[in-house]
Design an enzyme around this catalytic site. Structure first.
Site, PDB file in Angstrom:
ATOM      1  N   GLN A 197       0.875  -1.009  -0.020  1.00 50.70           N
ATOM      2  CA  GLN A 197       0.005   0.155  -0.082  1.00 50.70           C
ATOM      3  C   GLN A 197       0.931   1.201   0.019  1.00 50.70           C
ATOM      4  O   GLN A 197       1.581   1.489   1.029  1.00 50.70           O
ATOM      5  CB  GLN A 197      -0.927  -0.086   1.126  1.00 50.70           C
ATOM      6  CG  GLN A 197      -1.767  -1.229   1.321  1.00 50.70           C
ATOM      7  CD  GLN A 197      -2.714  -1.373   2.520  1.00 50.70           C
ATOM      8  OE1 GLN A 197      -1.668  -1.693   3.294  1.00 50.70           O
ATOM      9  NE2 GLN A 197      -3.716  -1.223   2.769  1.00 50.70           N
ATOM     10  N   HIS A 208       6.868  -1.698   2.881  1.00 43.74           N
ATOM     11  CA  HIS A 208       6.689  -3.077   3.441  1.00 43.74           C
ATOM     12  C   HIS A 208       5.872  -4.057   2.384  1.00 43.74           C
ATOM     13  O   HIS A 208       4.898  -3.124   1.838  1.00 43.74           O
ATOM     14  CB  HIS A 208       6.435  -3.232   4.839  1.00 43.74           C
ATOM     15  CG  HIS A 208       5.144  -2.560   5.156  1.00 43.74           C
ATOM     16  ND1 HIS A 208       4.950  -1.190   5.343  1.00 43.74           N
ATOM     17  CD2 HIS A 208       4.079  -2.978   5.381  1.00 43.74           C
ATOM     18  CE1 HIS A 208       3.720  -0.842   5.646  1.00 43.74           C
ATOM     19  NE2 HIS A 208       3.166  -1.711   5.548  1.00 43.74           N
ATOM     20  N   HIS A 266       2.844  -7.002   2.651  1.00 40.46           N
ATOM     21  CA  HIS A 266       1.986  -7.778   3.419  1.00 40.46           C
ATOM     22  C   HIS A 266       2.095  -9.237   2.839  1.00 40.46           C
ATOM     23  O   HIS A 266       1.925  -9.390   1.425  1.00 40.46           O
ATOM     24  CB  HIS A 266       0.631  -7.234   3.426  1.00 40.46           C
ATOM     25  CG  HIS A 266       0.541  -5.875   3.949  1.00 40.46           C
ATOM     26  ND1 HIS A 266       0.018  -5.676   5.338  1.00 40.46           N
ATOM     27  CD2 HIS A 266       0.833  -4.528   3.528  1.00 40.46           C
ATOM     28  CE1 HIS A 266       0.327  -4.469   5.629  1.00 40.46           C
ATOM     29  NE2 HIS A 266       0.638  -3.568   4.341  1.00 40.46           N
TER      30      HIS A 266
END
Length: 97
Positions: A28, A41, A43
């Site tokens: 995101q 990062h 997920h």
């Protein structure tokens, strides 16, 4: 490229360990996209056949998720970090890669 190599390597280990049928990998990027932590990062979300009524419902659940780690999540993060031989700034060198 390095980020995706690490994400893929980790995803394979996560799927095997959790006996997942599949995985969602998501990034995101930006507040409008749902990013709540201002760093990059990936997920890794283990998925199982029939785990949600609608497969895409996972994205709604990501929006509602409280990102503060539980004790169990913190332990899993520490175990995952042990897979890296060296972290130098933005560069990760993986063990057994």
């Amino acid at each position: 490229v390095e980020l995706w190599r690490v994400a893929r390597h980790t995803a394979v280990a996560v799927a095997k360990d959790l006996k997942a049928d599949a995985l969602n990998l998501a990034i995101q990027d930006g507040e409008a996209a749902g990013q709540s932590v201002p760093h990059v990062h990936v997920h890794l979300i283990p998925r199982y056949a029939g785990d949600l009524p609608r497969s895409d419902e996972i994205y709604d659940r990501m929006d509602d998720f409280d990102a503060r780690p539980s004790e169990e999540a913190a332990k899993a993060a520490d175990e995952a970090k042990a897979q890296f031989a060296h972290v130098d700034g933005d560069h990760l060198t993986m063990l057994n890669a």
